[in-house]
Design a protein around this motif. Structure first.
Motif, PDB file in Angstrom:
ATOM      1  N   VAL A  12      -7.039   7.351   1.057  1.00  0.00           N
ATOM      2  CA  VAL A  12      -5.620   7.004   0.972  1.00  0.00           C
ATOM      3  C   VAL A  12      -5.477   5.489   0.946  1.00  0.00           C
ATOM      4  O   VAL A  12      -6.226   4.766   1.615  1.00  0.00           O
ATOM      5  N   THR A  13      -4.501   4.998   0.201  1.00  0.00           N
ATOM      6  CA  THR A  13      -4.327   3.553   0.087  1.00  0.00           C
ATOM      7  C   THR A  13      -4.059   2.927   1.454  1.00  0.00           C
ATOM      8  O   THR A  13      -3.346   3.477   2.290  1.00  0.00           O
ATOM      9  N   GLY A  14      -4.697   1.781   1.698  1.00  0.00           N
ATOM     10  CA  GLY A  14      -4.526   1.055   2.955  1.00  0.00           C
ATOM     11  C   GLY A  14      -5.579   1.361   3.986  1.00  0.00           C
ATOM     12  O   GLY A  14      -5.952   0.490   4.779  1.00  0.00           O
ATOM     13  N   VAL A  15      -6.088   2.583   4.034  1.00  0.00           N
ATOM     14  CA  VAL A  15      -7.022   2.983   5.084  1.00  0.00           C
ATOM     15  C   VAL A  15      -8.336   2.220   4.934  1.00  0.00           C
ATOM     16  O   VAL A  15      -8.985   2.268   3.885  1.00  0.00           O
ATOM     17  N   THR A  16      -8.741   1.533   6.004  1.00  0.00           N
ATOM     18  CA  THR A  16      -9.894   0.632   5.945  1.00  0.00           C
ATOM     19  C   THR A  16     -10.846   0.811   7.114  1.00  0.00           C
ATOM     20  O   THR A  16     -12.046   0.587   6.992  1.00  0.00           O
ATOM     21  N   SER A  17     -10.320   1.222   8.267  1.00  0.00           N
ATOM     22  CA  SER A  17     -11.103   1.311   9.504  1.00  0.00           C
ATOM     23  C   SER A  17     -11.112   2.747  10.015  1.00  0.00           C
ATOM     24  O   SER A  17     -10.154   3.510   9.806  1.00  0.00           O
ATOM     25  N   TRP A  18     -12.181   3.111  10.740  1.00  0.00           N
ATOM     26  CA  TRP A  18     -12.257   4.457  11.312  1.00  0.00           C
ATOM     27  C   TRP A  18     -11.123   4.704  12.296  1.00  0.00           C
ATOM     28  O   TRP A  18     -10.649   5.836  12.437  1.00  0.00           O
ATOM     29  N   THR A  19     -10.657   3.657  13.000  1.00  0.00           N
ATOM     30  CA  THR A  19      -9.564   3.843  13.948  1.00  0.00           C
ATOM     31  C   THR A  19      -8.282   4.274  13.243  1.00  0.00           C
ATOM     32  O   THR A  19      -7.426   4.923  13.849  1.00  0.00           O
ATOM     33  N   THR A 173      -8.009  10.923 -12.770  1.00  0.00           N
ATOM     34  CA  THR A 173      -8.174  10.258 -11.483  1.00  0.00           C
ATOM     35  C   THR A 173      -7.106   9.178 -11.298  1.00  0.00           C
ATOM     36  O   THR A 173      -6.618   8.597 -12.268  1.00  0.00           O
ATOM     37  N   VAL A 174      -6.775   8.937 -10.033  1.00  0.00           N
ATOM     38  CA  VAL A 174      -5.906   7.821  -9.657  1.00  0.00           C
ATOM     39  C   VAL A 174      -6.622   7.046  -8.558  1.00  0.00           C
ATOM     40  O   VAL A 174      -6.914   7.592  -7.489  1.00  0.00           O
ATOM     41  N   SER A 175      -6.917   5.777  -8.833  1.00  0.00           N
ATOM     42  CA  SER A 175      -7.594   4.922  -7.861  1.00  0.00           C
ATOM     43  C   SER A 175      -6.564   4.266  -6.947  1.00  0.00           C
ATOM     44  O   SER A 175      -5.547   3.745  -7.414  1.00  0.00           O
ATOM     45  N   THR A 176      -6.854   4.296  -5.642  1.00  0.00           N
ATOM     46  CA  THR A 176      -5.926   3.737  -4.660  1.00  0.00           C
ATOM     47  C   THR A 176      -6.356   2.364  -4.154  1.00  0.00           C
ATOM     48  O   THR A 176      -5.537   1.603  -3.646  1.00  0.00           O
ATOM     49  N   LYS A 177      -7.678   2.059  -4.266  1.00  0.00           N
ATOM     50  CA  LYS A 177      -8.199   0.818  -3.680  1.00  0.00           C
ATOM     51  C   LYS A 177      -9.650   0.618  -4.086  1.00  0.00           C
ATOM     52  O   LYS A 177     -10.282   1.512  -4.657  1.00  0.00           O
ATOM     53  N   GLU A 178     -10.161  -0.562  -3.779  1.00  0.00           N
ATOM     54  CA  GLU A 178     -11.585  -0.867  -3.925  1.00  0.00           C
ATOM     55  C   GLU A 178     -12.132  -1.248  -2.555  1.00  0.00           C
ATOM     56  O   GLU A 178     -11.411  -1.805  -1.727  1.00  0.00           O
ATOM     57  N   GLY A 179     -13.409  -0.970  -2.340  1.00  0.00           N
ATOM     58  CA  GLY A 179     -14.024  -1.324  -1.072  1.00  0.00           C
ATOM     59  C   GLY A 179     -15.135  -2.340  -1.246  1.00  0.00           C
ATOM     60  O   GLY A 179     -15.889  -2.285  -2.221  1.00  0.00           O
ATOM     61  N   PHE A 180     -15.215  -3.295  -0.322  1.00  0.00           N
ATOM     62  CA  PHE A 180     -16.258  -4.321  -0.320  1.00  0.00           C
ATOM     63  C   PHE A 180     -16.694  -4.544   1.123  1.00  0.00           C
ATOM     64  O   PHE A 180     -15.891  -4.977   1.945  1.00  0.00           O
ATOM     65  N   GLY A 181     -17.960  -4.263   1.438  1.00  0.00           N
ATOM     66  CA  GLY A 181     -18.418  -4.440   2.809  1.00  0.00           C
ATOM     67  C   GLY A 181     -17.559  -3.643   3.765  1.00  0.00           C
ATOM     68  O   GLY A 181     -17.396  -2.440   3.611  1.00  0.00           O
ATOM     69  N   LYS A 182     -16.980  -4.333   4.753  1.00  0.00           N
ATOM     70  CA  LYS A 182     -16.119  -3.652   5.718  1.00  0.00           C
ATOM     71  C   LYS A 182     -14.641  -3.746   5.347  1.00  0.00           C
ATOM     72  O   LYS A 182     -13.770  -3.361   6.136  1.00  0.00           O
ATOM     73  N   GLY A 183     -14.351  -4.258   4.138  1.00  0.00           N
ATOM     74  CA  GLY A 183     -12.960  -4.458   3.741  1.00  0.00           C
ATOM     75  C   GLY A 183     -12.557  -3.660   2.521  1.00  0.00           C
ATOM     76  O   GLY A 183     -13.384  -3.049   1.840  1.00  0.00           O
ATOM     77  N   THR A 184     -11.257  -3.683   2.240  1.00  0.00           N
ATOM     78  CA  THR A 184     -10.711  -3.012   1.060  1.00  0.00           C
ATOM     79  C   THR A 184      -9.644  -3.886   0.410  1.00  0.00           C
ATOM     80  O   THR A 184      -8.984  -4.680   1.080  1.00  0.00           O
ATOM     81  N   ILE A 185      -9.497  -3.722  -0.884  1.00  0.00           N
ATOM     82  CA  ILE A 185      -8.377  -4.306  -1.625  1.00  0.00           C
ATOM     83  C   ILE A 185      -7.532  -3.135  -2.104  1.00  0.00           C
ATOM     84  O   ILE A 185      -8.003  -2.284  -2.860  1.00  0.00           O
ATOM     85  N   ASN A 186      -6.295  -3.076  -1.619  1.00  0.00           N
ATOM     86  CA  ASN A 186      -5.458  -1.893  -1.804  1.00  0.00           C
ATOM     87  C   ASN A 186      -4.335  -2.121  -2.802  1.00  0.00           C
ATOM     88  O   ASN A 186      -3.760  -3.204  -2.883  1.00  0.00           O
ATOM     89  N   LYS A 187      -4.022  -1.064  -3.530  1.00  0.00           N
ATOM     90  CA  LYS A 187      -2.882  -1.098  -4.439  1.00  0.00           C
ATOM     91  C   LYS A 187      -1.594  -0.897  -3.650  1.00  0.00           C
ATOM     92  O   LYS A 187      -1.607  -0.353  -2.533  1.00  0.00           O
ATOM     93  N   ASN A 188      -0.485  -1.333  -4.210  1.00  0.00           N
ATOM     94  CA  ASN A 188       0.808  -1.166  -3.561  1.00  0.00           C
ATOM     95  C   ASN A 188       1.077   0.329  -3.324  1.00  0.00           C
ATOM     96  O   ASN A 188       0.960   1.135  -4.241  1.00  0.00           O
ATOM     97  N   PRO A 189       1.412   0.707  -2.077  1.00  0.00           N
ATOM     98  CA  PRO A 189       1.593   2.129  -1.773  1.00  0.00           C
ATOM     99  C   PRO A 189       2.598   2.846  -2.665  1.00  0.00           C
ATOM    100  O   PRO A 189       2.367   3.986  -3.076  1.00  0.00           O
ATOM    101  N   GLN A 190       3.719   2.201  -2.987  1.00  0.00           N
ATOM    102  CA  GLN A 190       4.721   2.857  -3.826  1.00  0.00           C
ATOM    103  C   GLN A 190       4.206   3.043  -5.250  1.00  0.00           C
ATOM    104  O   GLN A 190       4.469   4.067  -5.885  1.00  0.00           O
ATOM    105  N   LYS A 191       3.454   2.037  -5.745  1.00  0.00           N
ATOM    106  CA  LYS A 191       2.876   2.186  -7.082  1.00  0.00           C
ATOM    107  C   LYS A 191       1.882   3.337  -7.116  1.00  0.00           C
ATOM    108  O   LYS A 191       1.809   4.094  -8.093  1.00  0.00           O
TER     109      LYS A 191
END
Length: 266
Positions: A12-19, A173-191
């Protein structure tokens, strides 16, 4: 027409950490709401396309993340885990025209998501099926084919979208984000919500484009993080330990593969 949706949260867009994925942690609340919104957007797009009966499997962690009140009356929500080997797609059968996966993520040991895993976060380094690294998508894509239901749509991180296209380029497919190491670059949730809903506009409901024969045989290898778990798993009927951390299991029946997974890695 009937559509089955399996919903996870790590894609899901935005989700980056296990917490942010743990329902008992307050950090997860906005992301669970986004999970509901993304599933709902797919339901809305599918309903407009002609799917008037939709079953959603809450397939993350406890299986009790999403609120049934968040969904329209044509949607049924499957919550919790019964123990059935179909697991993340429990409830699907050949009365459904198609399956969709929402919020899915890169498989274990992939660098395309900080949350990459396959089935069990703490146990598994990697799973392969017939030499192909197996994500949760691939495991349950095959399960859908086993019961006669093809996958037509997947959303999640860029890594899982790339894998989907390798498996079957016809799947939307619809991509929500990209991941790099421990981080993510996320698309705008509404988009993302708009793209999820609009994706079904271009969908061609041609079952032959999505349905393919299952392999004649499944050679499954599970590489565990702990050698003692591999030793324990090697006692599963017909499984063999092939090195300190890996077992191999071979079957012509995919339901037997799913049953093995349900005992060893869920």
């Amino acid at each position: 027409m009937k559509l089955f949706i399996s919903a996870d949260i790590e894609g899901v867009t935005g989700v980056t950490s296990w917490t942010e994925t743990n329902i008992s942690n307050p950090e997860s609340r906005p992301f669970i709401k986004q999970m509901e919104k993304e599933v709902n957007a797919v339901c809305e797009g599918a309903f407009i396309k002609g799917f008037n009966e939709i079953v959603v499997k809450d397939a993350h962690e406890t299986g009790r993340n999403m609120d049934i009140h968040a969904f329209p009356e044509y949607v049924r929500l499957n919550r919790g885990w019964s123990g059935h080997p179909l697991a993340m797609i429990e409830g699907v059968d050949n009365t459904f025209e198609a399956m969709a996966f929402v919020g899915y993520h890169s498989g274990a040991s992939k660098g395309t998501s900080p949350l990459s895993h396959s089935m069990h976060v703490s146990k598994i380094n990697q799973i392969s099926i017939n030499g192909m690294e197996a994500s949760e998508f691939l495991i349950f894509y095959y399960a859908g084919l086993y019961v006669g239901v093809p996958t037509i749509f997947v959303s999640g991180d860029e890594g899982i979208c790339e894998e989907v296209h390798k498996v079957n380029p016809n799947i939307i497919t619809v991509s929500t984000k990209e991941g790099f190491g421990k981080g993510t670059i996320n698309k705008n949730p509404q988009k993302v919500l708009n793209h999820l809903k609009e994706a079904f506009n271009t969908l061609e409901l041609d079952k032959e484009k999505y349905m393919e024969p299952l392999p004649d045989e499944f050679v499954v290898e599970i590489n565990f993080k702990n050698p003692s778990i591999a030793y324990w798993a090697s006692f599963y009927p017909t499984a063999k330990q092939i090195n300190d951390t890996t077992i191999r299991y071979i079957s012509k029946d995919y339901m037997k593969v799913l049953t093995m997974f349900s005992f060893l890695i869920q």
